[in-house]
Design an enzyme around this catalytic site. Structure first.
Site, short mmCIF file in Angstrom:
data_model
loop_
_atom_site.label_atom_id
_atom_site.label_comp_id
_atom_site.label_asym_id
_atom_site.label_seq_id
_atom_site.Cartn_x
_atom_site.Cartn_y
_atom_site.Cartn_z
N HIS A 32 0.46 1.69 -0.53
CA HIS A 32 0.96 2.60 0.50
C HIS A 32 -0.22 3.04 1.35
O HIS A 32 -1.36 2.61 1.12
CB HIS A 32 1.69 3.77 -0.15
CG HIS A 32 0.90 4.46 -1.23
ND1 HIS A 32 -0.28 5.11 -0.98
CD2 HIS A 32 1.10 4.58 -2.57
CE1 HIS A 32 -0.75 5.63 -2.10
NE2 HIS A 32 0.06 5.30 -3.10
N HIS A 35 -3.57 3.97 -0.32
CA HIS A 35 -4.43 2.83 -0.66
C HIS A 35 -5.09 2.27 0.61
O HIS A 35 -6.27 1.92 0.61
CB HIS A 35 -3.61 1.70 -1.30
CG HIS A 35 -2.94 2.06 -2.59
ND1 HIS A 35 -1.58 2.15 -2.71
CD2 HIS A 35 -3.45 2.36 -3.81
CE1 HIS A 35 -1.26 2.47 -3.96
NE2 HIS A 35 -2.38 2.60 -4.64
#
Ligand code: AMP
Length: 280
Positions: A32, A35
């Protein structure tokens, strides 16, 4: 074009083709924006960016969500292609743990507190995999999110205690507009639970505001705790105010601290944290 490698040999060959400095971002996939902010930070500082994607069985205890943990390598690689990374290392269990490891990292006393109290084997498993993957990738820089603040503190301690030759770079927490910290585990939440989960970031904000208005550490902690206790659907595991490098409770008179929280929303366990400044 990102190169996806699965074995140690493929990884070594891919690394051999790259020059310049090297950054590592370790993940368990289900990527997501949180990250991706690590990847972008790595991109800004390194010639070669390596992202590892591996759901590490050693950091899950029996009964936790290892089997249920979301896995979608294809979608993850597509996201990483957009940011632009050189190498994705997606090893199999066989590659990383061809047998049960005999030599283990002992994460010490910090790993028995907070996350480590509820998940006693968790940090030993985390440090084992971080050490293993860093030894394979040999990065100059490794990026970790402040979302997992206790993990970050322990990785820094390991690097220090074992003289690992890598710079650890912390990256701020990415949140939804609602305040909810992004997490792969948010995928487990129902629509109603997503709303209930906002109590975590709201409690942290209330604690921060109490401090900004002149509250001392115990008042800030009490204000945050009250929000969580009154929140429907939320079962608190811990909420405390700690020194972010030692994870010991802050002393009265401290000028800053990290407000940390873990709570179950339904059957999903979420964590969050926020830095708090005291007027002193
Ligand atoms: P995970 O895939 O959950 O093991 O996380 C991989 C890395 O991403 C860790 O360094 C996490 O701290 C970081 N991370 C996860 N969620 C966030 C977030 N919302 N903001 C910043 N970093 C994050």
């Amino acid at each position: 074009m990102v190169r996806v490698v699965h074995t140690k040999e493929e990884l070594r060959d891919a690394l051999d083709e790259q020059g310049g400095n090297r950054a590592l971002v370790m993940t368990m996939g289900a990527l997501h924006e949180g990250h991706l902010s690590l990847v972008r930070a790595a991109r800004a500082r390194a010639h070669t960016v390596v992202v590892s994607i591996y759901v590490n069985p050693l950091q899950f205890a029996p009964g936790e969500d290892f089997e249920a943990y979301p896995r979608d390598l294809e979608a993850d690689v597509a996201l990483l292609e957009q940011v632009g990374v050189e190498i994705v290392f997606a090893p199999s269990d066989e590659t990383l743990y061809p047998r049960e490891p005999l030599v283990r990292i002992d994460p010490g006393s910090v790993a028995t507190r907070y996350e480590g109290c509820t998940r006693p084997t968790h940090f030993a498993g985390v440090l084992q995999i971080v050490n293993k993957v860093m030894n394979l990738v040999r990065p100059d820089l490794a990026f970790f999110g402040q979302k997992d603040a206790q993990q970050l503190a322990l990785i820094r301690t390991m690097v220090d205690d074992l003289n690992l030759d890598v710079e650890i770079v912390p990256v701020p927490i990415v949140r939804e507009e609602s305040g909810l910290a992004l997490s792969s585990r948010n995928l487990y939440l129902s629509e109603e639970e997503r709303i209930e989960a906002l109590a975590l970031s709201q409690a942290l904000g209330v604690g921060r505001d109490a401090a900004a208005h002149g509250g001392d550490p115990s008042q800030a902690l009490a204000a945050a705790t009250r929000v969580l206790e009154e929140a429907p659907g939320v079962r608190v595991d811990y909420v405390d105010l700690v020194d972010p490098s030692t994870f010991l409770p802050v002393e009265e008179g401290a000028t800053t601290g990290l407000l940390i929280v873990a709570a179950w929303v339904g059957s999903t366990r979420l964590i969050d944290n926020l830095e708090v400044a005291f007027r002193g």
